[in-house]
Design an enzyme around this catalytic site. Structure first.
Site, mmCIF file in Angstrom:
data_model
loop_
_atom_site.group_PDB
_atom_site.id
_atom_site.type_symbol
_atom_site.label_atom_id
_atom_site.label_comp_id
_atom_site.label_asym_id
_atom_site.label_seq_id
_atom_site.Cartn_x
_atom_site.Cartn_y
_atom_site.Cartn_z
ATOM 1 C CD GLU A 1 -3.073 0.730 2.273
ATOM 2 O OE1 GLU A 1 -3.486 1.716 2.903
ATOM 3 O OE2 GLU A 1 -3.450 -0.439 2.474
ATOM 4 C CG ASP B 1 -2.158 4.505 2.344
ATOM 5 O OD1 ASP B 1 -2.481 3.886 1.322
ATOM 6 O OD2 ASP B 1 -2.233 4.041 3.483
ATOM 7 C CD GLU C 1 -4.583 6.993 5.501
ATOM 8 O OE1 GLU C 1 -5.389 6.043 5.522
ATOM 9 O OE2 GLU C 1 -3.749 7.194 6.409
ATOM 10 C CD GLN D 1 -0.977 9.010 8.755
ATOM 11 O OE1 GLN D 1 -0.853 9.508 9.870
ATOM 12 N NE2 GLN D 1 -1.689 7.913 8.566
ATOM 13 C CG ASN E 1 0.137 5.629 6.108
ATOM 14 O OD1 ASN E 1 0.783 6.324 6.875
ATOM 15 N ND2 ASN E 1 -1.157 5.423 6.237
ATOM 16 C CD GLU F 1 1.975 4.945 10.516
ATOM 17 O OE1 GLU F 1 3.139 4.919 10.980
ATOM 18 O OE2 GLU F 1 1.076 4.186 10.906
ATOM 19 N N GLY G 1 -6.325 12.654 16.967
ATOM 20 C CA GLY G 1 -6.426 11.352 17.606
ATOM 21 C C GLY G 1 -7.838 10.939 17.976
#
Length: 342
Positions: free
Chosen positions: A125, A127, A129, A142, A144, A156, A224
């Site tokens: 993967e 990413d 995001e 973000q 990844n 990340e 978070g």
């Protein structure tokens, strides 16, 4: 629009090849590189029906501009998503994206490559995001990288966006070759992952499809999980345009890559010029808010590809940048035109 996309791709390709065009390069070398670039296809933006299929969301996915623009939305009922019709082994993949405006806490927009539908326990993967936003604060993006199901080994990185990505389109791109991965925002490289022997199968190496989704990430996305999706602001709409797929497609019967040798060699030989690398380092110094290589709580011994130097002092043991203020904003995030690589 198609001609502009083609010129943009050719410009990026030339810059990727620019180490061969540094001052002092002979005329023959320059002509060879330019000729190589000229032989490549100059892909126009791919319309939805030409290259993609809807995954979920029924009426929460809408096509505009003869399928050249795609809007996906999140409401209390569902999110939405689409994927490329083909899987690819290496290539250049990009889209211009406009994110949901106003209050979008908890809303996750993702633009990524994956093969989780084929390799459930050993998937790869790559990413982008976008992790929601509270109006007046910076959007967080973000990146990844997972290889061979290595989701327990998170690679990340997070950055605070210096512009308002809800007011206009900005281009996000992933360049993936057999030995490196580069993420771009508006043609500026922001992250490079180079394959090392010690990474082994944790470097993405299996064919992947391209995906775009919007969904409810209230439990973790914004601070978070402190700020949840507030559906009184729904629908939350993300718009995609100038969708570009340029890579080696995989034959569904033989699973062999189908692309011309010169295309494959370009993707496998890409390298950043000194100018691009300098721009990337400036970006990372100013805008990175979390780096897994500096997260000493998760990784007391940094992962093998991490070259941690004196810059580690800029990060807390959690991997967060020390320059974050009490609202979670990076004070150093101010950018001028001179910071661009272009």
């Amino acid at each position: 629009m198609a001609m502009a996309a083609s010129r943009c791709f050719l410009l990026l390709l030339l810059l990727l090849l620019s180490p061969l065009l540094e001052p002092g390069a002979g005329e023959e070398e320059q002509e060879a590189v330019l000729a190589m670039a000229a032989r490549l296809p100059r892909p126009a933006a791919v319309s939805f029906r030409e290259g993609y299929t809807q995954l979920f969301g029924d009426s929460n996915l809408a096509l505009h501009g003869h399928g050249k623009r795609v809007r996906i939305s999140l409401d209390e009922r569902t999110g939405a998503g689409f994927a490329s019709q083909d899987a690819y082994l290496h290539g250049f993949f990009s889209a211009s994206i406009k994110l949901p405006a106003d209050y979008a806490a908890g809303v996750v927009v993702a633009f990524y490559m994956s093969n989780g539908d084929v390799y459930e326990k050993t998937h790869d993967e790559l990413d982008f995001e976008f992790l929601g936003n509270i109006k007046g604060r910076e959007w967080r993006v973000q990146t990844n990288v997972y290889g061979n199901g290595s989701t327990s080994v998170g690679r990340e990185e997070r950055y605070g966006l210096w512009f308002d990505p809800t007011e206009d389109f900005h281009r996000y791109a992933i360049l993936w070759s057999h030995d490196r991965i580069v993420f771009y925002i508006d043609e500026t490289p922001i992250r490079e992952v180079q394959r090392t022997k010690s990474m082994g199968v944790q470097f993405p190496s299996k064919p992947m499809s391209l995906y775009a989704t919007i969904w409810d990430g209230s439990s973790w996305a914004t601070s978070g999980g402190r700020y949840k999706v507030n559906y009184k602001y729904a629908p939350f709409v993300a718009e995609f345009s100038e969708l570009m797929l340029h890579g080696c497609t995989i034959d569904t019967l033989t699973h062999a890559p189908m692309c011309a040798p010169d295309i494959a060699s370009i993707h496998n030989a890409v390298a950043m010029s000194g100018r691009q690398r300098s721009a990337m380092e400036r970006f990372r110094t100013k805008y990175m808010t979390y780096g897994y290589c500096y997260d000493r709580l998760r990784y007391p011994t940094p992962l093998s590809e991490c070259n941690v130097g004196p810059e580690a002092e800029l990060f807390l043991p959690t991997g967060e940048a020390r320059s974050m203020d009490r609202h979670g904003r990076a004070r150093r995030h101010r950018r001028g035109p001179a910071d661009s690589a272009f």
